[in-house]
Design a protein around this motif. Sequence first.
Motif, PDB file in Angstrom:
ATOM      1  N   UNK A   1       4.237   0.934   2.144  1.00 34.00           N
ATOM      2  CA  UNK A   1       5.327   1.640   1.465  1.00 34.00           C
ATOM      3  C   UNK A   1       5.221   3.091   1.644  1.00 34.00           C
ATOM      4  N   UNK A   2       6.250   3.993   1.750  1.00 34.03           N
ATOM      5  CA  UNK A   2       6.013   5.225   1.969  1.00 34.03           C
ATOM      6  C   UNK A   2       5.362   5.953   0.759  1.00 34.03           C
TER       7      UNK A   2
ATOM      8  N   UNK B   1       5.432  -2.014   8.014  1.00 33.82           N
ATOM      9  CA  UNK B   1       6.116  -0.900   7.014  1.00 33.82           C
ATOM     10  C   UNK B   1       7.287  -1.540   6.275  1.00 33.82           C
ATOM     11  N   UNK B   2       7.686  -0.974   4.963  1.00 31.14           N
ATOM     12  CA  UNK B   2       8.863  -1.297   4.313  1.00 31.14           C
ATOM     13  C   UNK B   2       9.489  -0.007   3.556  1.00 31.14           C
ATOM     14  N   UNK B   3      10.808  -0.083   3.795  1.00 34.30           N
ATOM     15  CA  UNK B   3      11.428   1.191   3.295  1.00 34.30           C
ATOM     16  C   UNK B   3      11.253   1.490   1.772  1.00 34.30           C
TER      17      UNK B   3
ATOM     18  N   UNK C   1       0.756  -1.234  -0.200  1.00 33.74           N
ATOM     19  CA  UNK C   1       0.097  -0.012   0.100  1.00 33.74           C
ATOM     20  C   UNK C   1       0.758   1.201   0.048  1.00 33.74           C
ATOM     21  N   UNK C   2       0.439   2.273  -0.852  1.00 32.37           N
ATOM     22  CA  UNK C   2       1.104   3.265  -0.970  1.00 32.37           C
ATOM     23  C   UNK C   2       0.074   4.551  -1.143  1.00 32.37           C
ATOM     24  N   UNK C   3       0.678   5.892  -1.345  1.00 30.39           N
ATOM     25  CA  UNK C   3      -0.282   6.981  -1.643  1.00 30.39           C
ATOM     26  C   UNK C   3       0.676   8.120  -2.123  1.00 30.39           C
TER      27      UNK C   3
END
Length: 793
Positions: free
Chosen positions: A75-76, A358-360, A41-43
Amino acid sequence: MTDATPHRAALAGLRVLEVGGGAAAAYCGRLLADAGAEVCSTALREPLRLAGIVRADDPVEQAYGHWLAAGKTLLPAMAQDAVQTLSRGFDLVLVGEASQCDAAALQPRVASVDLCWFGRWDPRHGWPGSDLVVQALNGMPHMVGPEDGPPLANGDRQATLVGGVTAYIAACAALLAEPAGTPRRLEVSIAEANLVLAEMHMYFFQRDGQPMRRWGINRFAPNSPVGIYPCREGWVGITVATPDQWRALCEALDLKTMAADEGLATRELRFGRLDEVEQGLCAALARRTATEWAAVGRDHRVPIVVVPDAEGILQHPVFGARASLGRLALPGGAVQVPRTPFGLTETPVPTHLAPARAMAVDHPAGPAQATATPAAVAHAPPLQGLTLVDFSMGWAGPLAARLLADLGATVVKIEAARYPDWWRGMNWTPEFIAERGYELSSIFCGMNRGKQGVSIDLTTAAGRQIALDLVRGADAVVENQAAGVMAKFGLDYAQLRAVRPDVVMASMSCFGTGNAWSGTRAYGSTLEQGSGLPSFTGTPGTPPTMTHLAHGDPVGGLYGCAGLLTALVHRRRHGQGQYVNISMVEAMLQFTTPALLAHQLVPAVPLRRGNRRGHAVPHGIYPAAGADQWLALEVADADGFAALCQLLGRSDWAQDPALRTLEGRREHEDAIDAAIAAWSRPQAPATAAATLRAAGIAAAPVLRADQLEADPDLAGADLFIDLVRAVSGPQRQVGPAIRQDGQRLGARSPAPLLGEHSQAALQAHAGIGPARFDALVAEGVIGLSPKPARNLV
């Protein structure tokens, strides 16, 4: 397990990129994660990630966000071009309804699924969306609540859950499609997806021409009794649809006088004397507890179920036995939440929901595709080439099968001359048969478009063999018969698997198969009652409140389709079929999630608040000009409230710092609601809603279901499918809420007449030639006109 092969998650190895926010897309991603996919998941910007998901700073909203994020990798946030690059390493991309992302620029390997409140093709595109607005526009609240109003909206989060499972169906269909050189572009409108709840009422209006109205709490004309009633302890839900069931109910409750009263023989007559009928029921039910009466109902084959409250759901014996609830880890401890109700026996979904991790930012994108955007192509319908044998009747099973037909599958519908689909008719009088009344049911036509109709007597050895021959050439089977019926016919999963080892069979029943309550007789109303959802609807001092005549049918149909497609994706990838044991009550249980979280986290907060919600003040349905005319609106934040104050002429409220907070507005909710009602009462609801939307406030008129077919916005969205059928003539039907490459999917052939395709379908799918077909007709194995052996009154 059906063999020694160790199970693996159905979608294991598939990669999904979810671009938030939006609760519908997040729920679709959660379903994909539960089925085994790797969901990242990101944004585009960090504030967008939880837009529409965590709508207020309170523990229930935060917990709901954790529920939707469970099992995902976070994801960030990243810019559009970075998302575009990243998308090339994923099989699917989900684009959330609040994401602000350009889905057309993304390049996944298989498909993108783009969700929005109102489709980009819809004249309402750009309207502020919310659960309340969608519900107001699908016509359902108008029929619920006290006769003098206000109407009662369905519970919170329901519209986005329906939108999310519809998007999941689209995603699975894309995974089953033949590989293509370019990604499929699938689009799902949340508002259109929720019209599945209104279809029955639209088709009833086509049949009767009677405008919809509210009859009071738990009253749905002309059905009687269909409602929720107090017992010595607890509440039961009762549904009576046929004359046989009325007689059985009277016997079960020892209502001899009512049973002998010819003035109560039909549901229409009973509805005309409903006060008297319900008084008699309540007096009888007071003798025993709800649990005891539910057991009596099972013994007498009458749809009677316990209506549990929140604690009753958490302690439910069948929910416990089936692991219907899972455990969700939260920062402050674990809570119980509804488990994804796919019913997969070989590839079960998890019972413990792992928190998101969370993942970098250097998360690998995987193998990249070509940088250039490929030219658009016209893809075939995603399920083209797949064959389903449909043994189901009524609404839920036929809807699940129709969705497959709408997405391109070949669906062979099995009926029998002596036992046709019950939505063709209930009372099979000689006059009804002579006039071919069984071909005039608008709702049967709506639920069975795109199917091939075959009439086989499954009680005969020859009929059973034909059915097995059909299954031998099929990919999947769906059925929603009463417990034990398919085994009695010699067509249960073990017997079907003997002729087609990799077949997928979905059984759709009230409480699922293989447990103490599997024999419960049920309708869509029974499913809503048995889920406990009515315990969270309405206001204190009123009975648990139903929001639909048959809520569980369309919801069960959606989740039944989703479970079936999940098993088919696993079969396509690993060659293994399986039995899909759908409990449709568990599908309805999804809607109880906010209330269950509230019960466990903030038990002092009331769960029945009418049209008010914890995340927004104001939030409600307000009077408008004209008889029984209503306006729905909700204000999501302080800026929206300031805009509302300008319309209300309350600059003092706009300048009050306390009212810029949700808690401050909650303390003045009565006064705010009264001011809105005074403002809205002289105005037409559509006019008032347009004024509010122009100020950035989510609002809509509360429509009636009978108004939907003529709604110019829906017509402008190219939603309807117009079909002409022999005997019954033309009909306007609701198309699926899924578009592919900009074109609405949907079957374009009308529902079959009884046995209409028997000869052609049996030749094509079972190898039965003309001479053998004629012999089977002569023997009565294949019937082309009804000879029902039930409900003759």
